[in-house]
Scaffold this active site. Structure first.
Site, PDB file in Angstrom:
ATOM      1  N   GLY A 114       0.817  -1.215   0.000  1.00  0.00           N
ATOM      2  CA  GLY A 114       0.000   0.000   0.000  1.00  0.00           C
ATOM      3  C   GLY A 114       0.849   1.263   0.000  1.00  0.00           C
ATOM      4  O   GLY A 114       2.090   1.207  -0.049  1.00  0.00           O
ATOM      5  N   PHE A 115       0.171   2.370   0.070  1.00  0.00           N
ATOM      6  CA  PHE A 115       0.818   3.698   0.064  1.00  0.00           C
ATOM      7  C   PHE A 115       1.806   3.832   1.231  1.00  0.00           C
ATOM      8  O   PHE A 115       3.020   4.005   1.044  1.00  0.00           O
ATOM      9  CB  PHE A 115      -0.310   4.748   0.106  1.00  0.00           C
ATOM     10  CG  PHE A 115       0.055   6.131   0.540  1.00  0.00           C
ATOM     11  CD1 PHE A 115       1.231   6.748   0.106  1.00  0.00           C
ATOM     12  CD2 PHE A 115      -0.800   6.851   1.378  1.00  0.00           C
ATOM     13  CE1 PHE A 115       1.542   8.048   0.503  1.00  0.00           C
ATOM     14  CE2 PHE A 115      -0.506   8.151   1.768  1.00  0.00           C
ATOM     15  CZ  PHE A 115       0.678   8.742   1.347  1.00  0.00           C
ATOM     16  N   ILE A 116       1.292   3.686   2.449  1.00  0.00           N
ATOM     17  CA  ILE A 116       2.163   3.889   3.616  1.00  0.00           C
ATOM     18  C   ILE A 116       3.073   2.670   3.798  1.00  0.00           C
ATOM     19  O   ILE A 116       4.274   2.804   4.076  1.00  0.00           O
ATOM     20  CB  ILE A 116       1.309   4.145   4.884  1.00  0.00           C
ATOM     21  CG1 ILE A 116       0.460   5.411   4.693  1.00  0.00           C
ATOM     22  CG2 ILE A 116       2.199   4.277   6.119  1.00  0.00           C
ATOM     23  CD1 ILE A 116      -0.590   5.654   5.774  1.00  0.00           C
ATOM     24  N   TYR A 152     -15.775   2.495   9.043  1.00  0.00           N
ATOM     25  CA  TYR A 152     -14.298   2.490   9.029  1.00  0.00           C
ATOM     26  C   TYR A 152     -13.767   2.981  10.383  1.00  0.00           C
ATOM     27  O   TYR A 152     -12.907   2.333  11.002  1.00  0.00           O
ATOM     28  CB  TYR A 152     -13.799   3.393   7.893  1.00  0.00           C
ATOM     29  CG  TYR A 152     -12.321   3.694   7.967  1.00  0.00           C
ATOM     30  CD1 TYR A 152     -11.373   2.727   7.647  1.00  0.00           C
ATOM     31  CD2 TYR A 152     -11.866   4.955   8.374  1.00  0.00           C
ATOM     32  CE1 TYR A 152     -10.010   3.010   7.729  1.00  0.00           C
ATOM     33  CE2 TYR A 152     -10.513   5.241   8.451  1.00  0.00           C
ATOM     34  CZ  TYR A 152      -9.594   4.269   8.128  1.00  0.00           C
ATOM     35  OH  TYR A 152      -8.236   4.546   8.215  1.00  0.00           O
ATOM     36  N   LYS A 165     -11.598   0.941  13.424  1.00  0.00           N
ATOM     37  CA  LYS A 165     -10.297   1.352  13.985  1.00  0.00           C
ATOM     38  C   LYS A 165     -10.399   1.499  15.503  1.00  0.00           C
ATOM     39  O   LYS A 165      -9.501   1.112  16.248  1.00  0.00           O
ATOM     40  CB  LYS A 165      -9.840   2.678  13.355  1.00  0.00           C
ATOM     41  CG  LYS A 165      -9.456   2.562  11.898  1.00  0.00           C
ATOM     42  CD  LYS A 165      -8.173   1.766  11.725  1.00  0.00           C
ATOM     43  CE  LYS A 165      -7.770   1.626  10.276  1.00  0.00           C
ATOM     44  NZ  LYS A 165      -6.601   0.762  10.084  1.00  0.00           N
TER      45      LYS A 165
HETATM   46  N1  LIG Z   1      -3.690   7.260   4.175  1.00  0.00           N
HETATM   47  C1  LIG Z   1      -4.254   7.877   5.190  1.00  0.00           C
HETATM   48  O1  LIG Z   1      -4.523   9.085   5.133  1.00  0.00           O
HETATM   49  C2  LIG Z   1      -4.574   7.138   6.455  1.00  0.00           C
HETATM   50  C3  LIG Z   1      -5.111   7.867   7.545  1.00  0.00           C
HETATM   51  C4  LIG Z   1      -5.412   7.186   8.711  1.00  0.00           C
HETATM   52  C5  LIG Z   1      -5.155   5.832   8.819  1.00  0.00           C
HETATM   53  N2  LIG Z   1      -4.652   5.160   7.754  1.00  0.00           N
HETATM   54  C6  LIG Z   1      -4.419   3.721   7.893  1.00  0.00           C
HETATM   55  O2  LIG Z   1      -3.090   3.407   7.504  1.00  0.00           O
HETATM   56  C7  LIG Z   1      -3.059   2.121   6.898  1.00  0.00           C
HETATM   57  C8  LIG Z   1      -2.427   2.192   5.516  1.00  0.00           C
HETATM   58  O3  LIG Z   1      -3.227   3.068   4.716  1.00  0.00           O
HETATM   59  P1  LIG Z   1      -2.857   3.429   3.214  1.00  0.00           P
HETATM   60  O4  LIG Z   1      -3.340   4.791   2.955  1.00  0.00           O
HETATM   61  O5  LIG Z   1      -1.432   3.061   2.935  1.00  0.00           O
HETATM   62  O6  LIG Z   1      -3.849   2.444   2.449  1.00  0.00           O
HETATM   63  P2  LIG Z   1      -3.581   1.426   1.246  1.00  0.00           P
HETATM   64  O7  LIG Z   1      -4.921   0.949   0.816  1.00  0.00           O
HETATM   65  O8  LIG Z   1      -2.688   2.028   0.240  1.00  0.00           O
HETATM   66  O9  LIG Z   1      -2.798   0.247   1.987  1.00  0.00           O
HETATM   67  C9  LIG Z   1      -3.448  -0.786   2.682  1.00  0.00           C
HETATM   68  C10 LIG Z   1      -2.956  -2.098   2.112  1.00  0.00           C
HETATM   69  O10 LIG Z   1      -3.617  -3.159   2.824  1.00  0.00           O
HETATM   70  C11 LIG Z   1      -3.910  -4.183   1.885  1.00  0.00           C
HETATM   71  N3  LIG Z   1      -5.028  -4.983   2.361  1.00  0.00           N
HETATM   72  C12 LIG Z   1      -6.339  -4.626   2.438  1.00  0.00           C
HETATM   73  N4  LIG Z   1      -7.082  -5.644   2.874  1.00  0.00           N
HETATM   74  C13 LIG Z   1      -6.217  -6.670   3.109  1.00  0.00           C
HETATM   75  C14 LIG Z   1      -6.381  -8.006   3.545  1.00  0.00           C
HETATM   76  N5  LIG Z   1      -7.605  -8.505   3.833  1.00  0.00           N
HETATM   77  N6  LIG Z   1      -5.294  -8.797   3.648  1.00  0.00           N
HETATM   78  C15 LIG Z   1      -4.053  -8.318   3.335  1.00  0.00           C
HETATM   79  N7  LIG Z   1      -3.836  -7.063   2.907  1.00  0.00           N
HETATM   80  C16 LIG Z   1      -4.902  -6.244   2.785  1.00  0.00           C
HETATM   81  C17 LIG Z   1      -4.258  -3.453   0.599  1.00  0.00           C
HETATM   82  O11 LIG Z   1      -4.107  -4.274  -0.559  1.00  0.00           O
HETATM   83  C18 LIG Z   1      -3.305  -2.268   0.628  1.00  0.00           C
HETATM   84  O12 LIG Z   1      -2.141  -2.502  -0.140  1.00  0.00           O
HETATM   85  C19 LIG Z   1      -4.504   1.612   6.904  1.00  0.00           C
HETATM   86  O13 LIG Z   1      -4.702   0.825   8.056  1.00  0.00           O
HETATM   87  C20 LIG Z   1      -5.314   2.881   7.005  1.00  0.00           C
HETATM   88  O14 LIG Z   1      -6.579   2.653   7.592  1.00  0.00           O
HETATM   89  C21 LIG Z   1      -4.349   5.778   6.575  1.00  0.00           C
END
Ligand SMILES: NC(=O)c1ccc[n+]([C@@H]2O[C@H](COP(=O)([O-])OP(=O)(O)OC[C@H]3O[C@@H](n4cnc5c(N)ncnc54)[C@H](O)[C@@H]3O)[C@@H](O)[C@H]2O)c1
Length: 321
Positions: free
Chosen positions: A10-12, A152, A156
């Site tokens: 994913g992104f982060i 969502y 969390k």
């Molecule tokens: N980006 C933001 O602004 C933000 C803000 C608050 C919290 N978060 C949290 O940070 C985390 C990462 O967010 P992100 O923006 O990188 O999102 P993202 O969607 O880019 O990354 C999440 C990854 O989890 C994987 N995933 C989803 N369901 C899955 C499963 N059942 N089994 C295995 N992998 C699975 C996805 O394929 C994805 O690559 C998440 O938990 C998100 O809720 C993000």
């Protein structure tokens, strides 16, 4: 010894994997390439990591306990950084069960694996959305947060509590990090900064929900990655919830102006009413992160958008597929 990172493509997750590999760590990554956005983008996110001999990747789903057992049985994992989730507030209102399955049941599978394999250190990606429509001027971790306004956010919030329980019962040292809207290179295509940049670039109208006065505390990806690394090193107390924000709430109107400036194009704005699940404002109190993790954001909004737009223009073909 290795760190397991869920959501590694994913992104982060991919940005974090790269940083930890640069620091010489052994990383095990899990991701199921969830269809929330294109697989090609996620494959591109982790292509550099896959070239590193200290990175091992499993395409596995958190809800598949047998697949997880294999990952935990085959590797000496001493810490988990759990980022995988169905992200996105609005789609969770349409599909609450999917969010519960991955974010709650899937996360509990990870906690169960940690218990069975005696893994004692956890960092969890929580979210500012747990604050709901909090009336406080600034959101600090000691505010009561019992009114999430989307599935969502509820997922969390539930996990923060489950992690507390596991921490108490099974002696797992855990840090729940509440991320405040993260942006920068590789940002998810569904998030407003990325979506607006694409639409403005293509000369298409952008949907502006509300009057533009809603505010978000945006956090640049490098600052989040530094905060997560610091949380991974933190071991002074058994359980903490810590905000990671940019510390500079920015209105929707200003966000659009800064994108326009760096793209060199004017936005066409389609005015729409506020959406259910959206909060009016997020504003992070980051003093606890400063105290416990020495966290300090280094990229302000203007600089961050400049870097994001440069990345977008260089990479836009990848996500146009
Ligand atoms: N980006 C933001 O602004 C933000 C803000 C608050 C919290 N978060 C949290 O940070 C985390 C990462 O967010 P992100 O923006 O990188 O999102 P993202 O969607 O880019 O990354 C999440 C990854 O989890 C994987 N995933 C989803 N369901 C899955 C499963 N059942 N089994 C295995 N992998 C699975 C996805 O394929 C994805 O690559 C998440 O938990 C998100 O809720 C993000």
């Amino acid at each position: 010894m290795a760190i397991l990172i869920t959501g590694a493509a994913g992104f982060i997750g991919s940005s974090l994997c790269e940083e930890l590999l640069n620091r010489g760590k052994n990383i095990i990554g899990i991701d199921n390439f969830d269809a929330f956005y294109a697989r090609e983008i996620k494959e591109s996110n982790i292509k550099n990591c896959l070239k590193n001999k200290n990175f091992k990747f499993y395409e596995a789903d958190l809800t598949d306990i047998d697949a997880l057992k294999e990952v935990f049985a085959q590797n000496q994992i001493d810490q988990v950084i759990h980022l995988a989730a169905k992200a996105g507030v609005r789609p969770s209102i349409e599909h609450p069960l999917d969010y519960c399955r991955t974010n709650v049941v899937g996360s509990l599978n990870i906690l169960e694996m940690m218990r069975q394999y005696n893994i004692k250190r956890l960092v969890f990606a929580s979210s500012s959305s747990v604050y709901g429509n909090c009336r406080a001027e600034i959101f600090s971790e000691d505010l009561k947060v019992s009114e999430p306004i989307s599935p969502y956010a509820a997922s969390k919030s539930a996990l923060e509590q489950f992690i507390y329980t596991y921490s108490k019962l099974f002696d797992i040292q855990a840090v729940c990090l509440r991320f405040f809207t993260v942006y920068g290179p590789r940002q998810r295509p569904d998030l407003a900064i990325h979506k607006f940049t694409r639409l403005i670039d293509e000369g298409k109208p952008i949907p502006m929900f509300g009057d533009g006065s809603t505010k978000r505390d945006y956090t640049y990806i490098d600052d989040i990655v530094s905060g997560v690394c610091a949380a991974a090193d933190y071991d002074q107390t058994p359980y903490e919830i810590i905000n990671l924000g940019g510390g500079e709430p920015v209105s929707l109107v200003r966000m659009i102006e800064v994108i326009e400036k760096h793209l060199g194009k004017k936005a066409i704005i389609n005015h729409l009413p506020m959406q259910p699940g959206d909060v009016d404002k997020t504003a992070a109190d980051i003093s606890k992160a400063g105290r416990l993790l020495w966290y300090k954001p280094h990229t302000n909004f203007e600089q961050g958008i400049e870097k994001f737009v440069a990345w977008y223009l260089a990479e836009k073909e990848t996500f146009e597929k």
